[in-house]
Scaffold this active site. Structure first.
Site, PDB file in Angstrom:
ATOM      1  N   GLY A 170       3.490  -7.231   8.817  1.00  0.00           N
ATOM      2  CA  GLY A 170       2.302  -6.542   9.292  1.00  0.00           C
ATOM      3  C   GLY A 170       0.986  -7.246   8.970  1.00  0.00           C
ATOM      4  O   GLY A 170       0.850  -8.465   9.144  1.00  0.00           O
ATOM      5  N   ASP A 190       7.075  -6.015  -7.148  1.00  0.00           N
ATOM      6  CA  ASP A 190       6.836  -4.618  -6.787  1.00  0.00           C
ATOM      7  C   ASP A 190       5.524  -4.235  -7.472  1.00  0.00           C
ATOM      8  O   ASP A 190       5.463  -4.196  -8.711  1.00  0.00           O
ATOM      9  CB  ASP A 190       8.002  -3.752  -7.290  1.00  0.00           C
ATOM     10  CG  ASP A 190       7.887  -2.314  -6.816  1.00  0.00           C
ATOM     11  OD1 ASP A 190       6.744  -1.839  -6.624  1.00  0.00           O
ATOM     12  OD2 ASP A 190       8.927  -1.660  -6.642  1.00  0.00           O
ATOM     13  N   VAL A 191       4.488  -3.958  -6.687  1.00  0.00           N
ATOM     14  CA  VAL A 191       3.164  -3.708  -7.290  1.00  0.00           C
ATOM     15  C   VAL A 191       3.129  -2.426  -8.132  1.00  0.00           C
ATOM     16  O   VAL A 191       2.175  -2.188  -8.866  1.00  0.00           O
ATOM     17  CB  VAL A 191       2.022  -3.674  -6.236  1.00  0.00           C
ATOM     18  CG1 VAL A 191       1.830  -5.012  -5.573  1.00  0.00           C
ATOM     19  CG2 VAL A 191       2.231  -2.556  -5.213  1.00  0.00           C
ATOM     20  N   ASN A 232      -3.268  -5.386  -0.140  1.00  0.00           N
ATOM     21  CA  ASN A 232      -2.805  -4.861   1.144  1.00  0.00           C
ATOM     22  C   ASN A 232      -1.536  -4.018   1.016  1.00  0.00           C
ATOM     23  O   ASN A 232      -1.311  -3.114   1.822  1.00  0.00           O
ATOM     24  CB  ASN A 232      -2.561  -6.058   2.084  1.00  0.00           C
ATOM     25  CG  ASN A 232      -1.709  -5.702   3.274  1.00  0.00           C
ATOM     26  OD1 ASN A 232      -2.171  -5.093   4.231  1.00  0.00           O
ATOM     27  ND2 ASN A 232      -0.423  -6.058   3.222  1.00  0.00           N
ATOM     28  N   PHE A 292       4.526  -0.115   9.848  1.00  0.00           N
ATOM     29  CA  PHE A 292       3.988   1.068   9.172  1.00  0.00           C
ATOM     30  C   PHE A 292       4.710   2.366   9.558  1.00  0.00           C
ATOM     31  O   PHE A 292       5.143   3.132   8.691  1.00  0.00           O
ATOM     32  CB  PHE A 292       2.493   1.167   9.500  1.00  0.00           C
ATOM     33  CG  PHE A 292       1.782   2.348   8.912  1.00  0.00           C
ATOM     34  CD1 PHE A 292       1.310   2.315   7.608  1.00  0.00           C
ATOM     35  CD2 PHE A 292       1.565   3.500   9.657  1.00  0.00           C
ATOM     36  CE1 PHE A 292       0.645   3.407   7.068  1.00  0.00           C
ATOM     37  CE2 PHE A 292       0.908   4.594   9.121  1.00  0.00           C
ATOM     38  CZ  PHE A 292       0.443   4.543   7.823  1.00  0.00           C
ATOM     39  N   GLY A 310       1.849  -7.498  -0.388  1.00  0.00           N
ATOM     40  CA  GLY A 310       2.444  -6.968   0.845  1.00  0.00           C
ATOM     41  C   GLY A 310       2.361  -7.994   1.960  1.00  0.00           C
ATOM     42  O   GLY A 310       2.012  -7.679   3.096  1.00  0.00           O
ATOM     43  N   ALA A 311       2.712  -9.251   1.624  1.00  0.00           N
ATOM     44  CA  ALA A 311       2.553 -10.355   2.586  1.00  0.00           C
ATOM     45  C   ALA A 311       3.777 -10.532   3.475  1.00  0.00           C
ATOM     46  O   ALA A 311       3.779 -11.392   4.348  1.00  0.00           O
ATOM     47  CB  ALA A 311       2.258 -11.649   1.836  1.00  0.00           C
ATOM     48  N   TYR A 346      -0.857  10.872   1.870  1.00  0.00           N
ATOM     49  CA  TYR A 346      -1.243   9.509   2.277  1.00  0.00           C
ATOM     50  C   TYR A 346      -2.767   9.401   2.372  1.00  0.00           C
ATOM     51  O   TYR A 346      -3.370   8.448   1.858  1.00  0.00           O
ATOM     52  CB  TYR A 346      -0.588   9.141   3.612  1.00  0.00           C
ATOM     53  CG  TYR A 346      -1.035   7.781   4.117  1.00  0.00           C
ATOM     54  CD1 TYR A 346      -0.658   6.615   3.445  1.00  0.00           C
ATOM     55  CD2 TYR A 346      -1.855   7.648   5.247  1.00  0.00           C
ATOM     56  CE1 TYR A 346      -1.077   5.365   3.890  1.00  0.00           C
ATOM     57  CE2 TYR A 346      -2.275   6.406   5.693  1.00  0.00           C
ATOM     58  CZ  TYR A 346      -1.889   5.269   5.014  1.00  0.00           C
ATOM     59  OH  TYR A 346      -2.316   4.027   5.443  1.00  0.00           O
TER      60      TYR A 346
HETATM   61  P1  NDP Z   1       3.939  -2.917   6.962  1.00  0.00           P
HETATM   62  O1  NDP Z   1       4.969  -1.901   6.618  1.00  0.00           O
HETATM   63  O2  NDP Z   1       4.197  -3.833   8.089  1.00  0.00           O
HETATM   64  O3  NDP Z   1       3.596  -3.794   5.670  1.00  0.00           O
HETATM   65  C1  NDP Z   1       3.496  -3.233   4.397  1.00  0.00           C
HETATM   66  C2  NDP Z   1       3.601  -4.326   3.371  1.00  0.00           C
HETATM   67  O4  NDP Z   1       3.465  -3.733   2.054  1.00  0.00           O
HETATM   68  C3  NDP Z   1       4.933  -5.046   3.401  1.00  0.00           C
HETATM   69  O5  NDP Z   1       4.715  -6.430   3.270  1.00  0.00           O
HETATM   70  C4  NDP Z   1       5.668  -4.508   2.183  1.00  0.00           C
HETATM   71  O6  NDP Z   1       6.491  -5.536   1.645  1.00  0.00           O
HETATM   72  C5  NDP Z   1       4.505  -4.230   1.237  1.00  0.00           C
HETATM   73  N1  NDP Z   1       4.848  -3.281   0.182  1.00  0.00           N
HETATM   74  C6  NDP Z   1       5.178  -1.967   0.306  1.00  0.00           C
HETATM   75  N2  NDP Z   1       5.461  -1.446  -0.900  1.00  0.00           N
HETATM   76  C7  NDP Z   1       5.326  -2.458  -1.797  1.00  0.00           C
HETATM   77  C8  NDP Z   1       5.487  -2.565  -3.192  1.00  0.00           C
HETATM   78  N3  NDP Z   1       5.859  -1.504  -3.925  1.00  0.00           N
HETATM   79  N4  NDP Z   1       5.249  -3.753  -3.809  1.00  0.00           N
HETATM   80  C9  NDP Z   1       4.883  -4.821  -3.076  1.00  0.00           C
HETATM   81  N5  NDP Z   1       4.691  -4.789  -1.747  1.00  0.00           N
HETATM   82  C10 NDP Z   1       4.927  -3.621  -1.121  1.00  0.00           C
HETATM   83  O7  NDP Z   1       2.605  -2.074   7.211  1.00  0.00           O
HETATM   84  P2  NDP Z   1       1.074  -2.514   7.439  1.00  0.00           P
HETATM   85  O8  NDP Z   1       0.931  -3.968   7.541  1.00  0.00           O
HETATM   86  O9  NDP Z   1       0.566  -1.669   8.534  1.00  0.00           O
HETATM   87  O10 NDP Z   1       0.424  -1.991   6.082  1.00  0.00           O
HETATM   88  C11 NDP Z   1      -0.417  -2.768   5.259  1.00  0.00           C
HETATM   89  C12 NDP Z   1      -1.516  -1.890   4.700  1.00  0.00           C
HETATM   90  O11 NDP Z   1      -2.340  -1.431   5.762  1.00  0.00           O
HETATM   91  C13 NDP Z   1      -1.025  -0.647   3.963  1.00  0.00           C
HETATM   92  O12 NDP Z   1      -1.789  -0.475   2.784  1.00  0.00           O
HETATM   93  C14 NDP Z   1      -1.311   0.469   4.964  1.00  0.00           C
HETATM   94  O13 NDP Z   1      -1.507   1.712   4.334  1.00  0.00           O
HETATM   95  C15 NDP Z   1      -2.570  -0.050   5.597  1.00  0.00           C
HETATM   96  N6  NDP Z   1      -2.930   0.517   6.895  1.00  0.00           N
HETATM   97  C16 NDP Z   1      -2.059   0.436   7.943  1.00  0.00           C
HETATM   98  C17 NDP Z   1      -2.417   0.974   9.170  1.00  0.00           C
HETATM   99  C18 NDP Z   1      -1.493   0.974  10.353  1.00  0.00           C
HETATM  100  O14 NDP Z   1      -1.722   1.743  11.302  1.00  0.00           O
HETATM  101  N7  NDP Z   1      -0.485   0.141  10.379  1.00  0.00           N
HETATM  102  C19 NDP Z   1      -3.736   1.594   9.367  1.00  0.00           C
HETATM  103  C20 NDP Z   1      -4.543   1.638   8.189  1.00  0.00           C
HETATM  104  C21 NDP Z   1      -4.162   1.093   7.016  1.00  0.00           C
HETATM  105  P3  NDP Z   1       7.930  -5.335   0.981  1.00  0.00           P
HETATM  106  O15 NDP Z   1       8.564  -4.141   1.608  1.00  0.00           O
HETATM  107  O16 NDP Z   1       8.589  -6.637   1.258  1.00  0.00           O
HETATM  108  O17 NDP Z   1       7.635  -5.159  -0.480  1.00  0.00           O
HETATM  109  C1  8X3 Z   2      -2.890   4.412   8.941  1.00  0.00           C
HETATM  110  C2  8X3 Z   2      -3.764   5.051   9.964  1.00  0.00           C
HETATM  111  O1  8X3 Z   2      -4.321   7.238  11.124  1.00  0.00           O
HETATM  112  O2  8X3 Z   2      -1.959   6.596  10.949  1.00  0.00           O
HETATM  113  O3  8X3 Z   2      -3.552   4.331   7.738  1.00  0.00           O
HETATM  114  O4  8X3 Z   2      -3.154   7.389   9.015  1.00  0.00           O
HETATM  115  S1  8X3 Z   2      -3.272   6.647  10.251  1.00  0.00           S
END
Ligand code: NDP
Ligand code: 8X3
Length: 253
Positions: free
Chosen positions: A14, A61-62, A88, A191, A10-11, A154
């Site tokens: 975010g 795709d993971v 991530n 997100f 997920g690089a 979630y």
């Molecule tokens: P973003 O949506 O900005 O990033 C998510 C990343 O995950 C993207 O790079 C996306 O890449 C990748 N991704 C999603 N589905 C797949 C898949 N099937 N295969 C490969 N890559 C995938 O969100 P965040 O950076 O916020 O999220 C990153 C992590 O942090 C997540 O696990 C989220 O649950 C967690 N998190 C986020 C919070 C928040 O408030 N933002 C709080 C707590 C946890 P692409 O679409 O290119 O595949």
């Molecule tokens: C994302 C944080 O509180 O929106 O994991 O679920 S919250």
């Protein structure tokens, strides 16, 4: 910390992108995975030039176990000795009661946040065990410790991330391999745009009136966690904006 070999899922945006950027700047080699890689490839070429590191980018795709299997069977030998895996890739979809929820949203969250993380860990931990060295850093959430209405599935996936992290740490207790679960609160990334199926106005409201965390804030914490001495294992980090106390206790101006 320098010259380490790090896989980040997920690089493309975010938290994952911020981690890639910071670890690159510090002089580490990166294997970056996500479905959208065009923008990432351009950054990778820039980082290689600017920081003298190796950055390989693959579309993955993971959720696809066969694709992960194929990737690991074809990777250059350089990636045989991975030091750190940052699991991530993940997402939330929808904000509804269980009896109103979209089944395909549930499947996507469960397949990505739980099964994708397990698949990646299976391949990488095998390599780490063979070398007796490594660090798995999972991105959980405060949603994995406190459930909230309309986000139950979630939250359940992130509770699974907590238990997978705790369980893996137990299974690796007789090795030098570390396992960390990072549990952020509100981080302003894509997100909420993803959660609300591209409703940007609704997503923006989530962060209005509060200074949310940034992807860079989380990357700095992950860097600290990754850079500890061999005998120091940070098991969990819970981090929230100062005006947040739980998933639903949020002070907004
Ligand atoms: P973003 O949506 O900005 O990033 C998510 C990343 O995950 C993207 O790079 C996306 O890449 C990748 N991704 C999603 N589905 C797949 C898949 N099937 N295969 C490969 N890559 C995938 O969100 P965040 O950076 O916020 O999220 C990153 C992590 O942090 C997540 O696990 C989220 O649950 C967690 N998190 C986020 C919070 C928040 O408030 N933002 C709080 C707590 C946890 P692409 O679409 O290119 O595949
Ligand atoms: C994302 C944080 O509180 O929106 O994991 O679920 S919250």
């Amino acid at each position: 910390m320098k010259n380490e070999k790090i896989i980040i899922t997920g690089a493309s945006s975010g938290i994952g992108f911020s981690c890639a950027s910071l670890f690159a700047e510090k002089g580490n080699n990166l294997l970056l995975l996500s479905r959208n890689i065009e923008k990432l490839k351009k950054e990778a070429a820039k980082w290689e030039k600017d920081f003298g590191i190796r950055v390989d980018v693959y579309s993955l795709d993971v959720r696809d176990y066969q694709a992960i299997d194929k990737l690991f069977s074809q990777l250059p030998d350089f990636w045989n000795d991975v030091d750190i895996l940052i699991n991530n890739a993940g997402l939330a979809l929808g904000l509804e009661k269980i009896w109103e929820g979209d089944r395909t949203d549930w499947d996507t969250m469960i397949d990505t946040n739980i099964k994708g993380l397990l698949y990646m860990s299976r391949f990488v931990v095998q390599k780490m065990r063979a070398r007796n060295k490594g660090h798995i850093i999972n991105i959980g959430s405060i949603a994995g410790t406190q459930v909230y209405e309309n986000g139950v599935v979630y939250c359940a996936t992130k509770a699974a991330v907590k238990f997978i992290s705790d369980g893996l740490r137990i299974e690796l207790v007789d090795t030098p391999i570390k396992v960390t679960n990072i549990q952020p609160g509100l981080v302003e990334t894509n997100f909420s745009i993803v959660r609300f199926h591209n409703d940007i106005k609704r997503a923006e409201k989530v962060y209005q009136g509060i200074e949310a965390l940034s992807g860079n804030d989380i990357a700095e914490i992950i860097y600290f966690v990754a850079d500890t001495k061999p005998h120091v294992q940070i098991a969990e980090v819970t981090v929230m904006p100062t005006n947040q106390a739980s998933p639903i206790s949020i002070y907004k101006k």
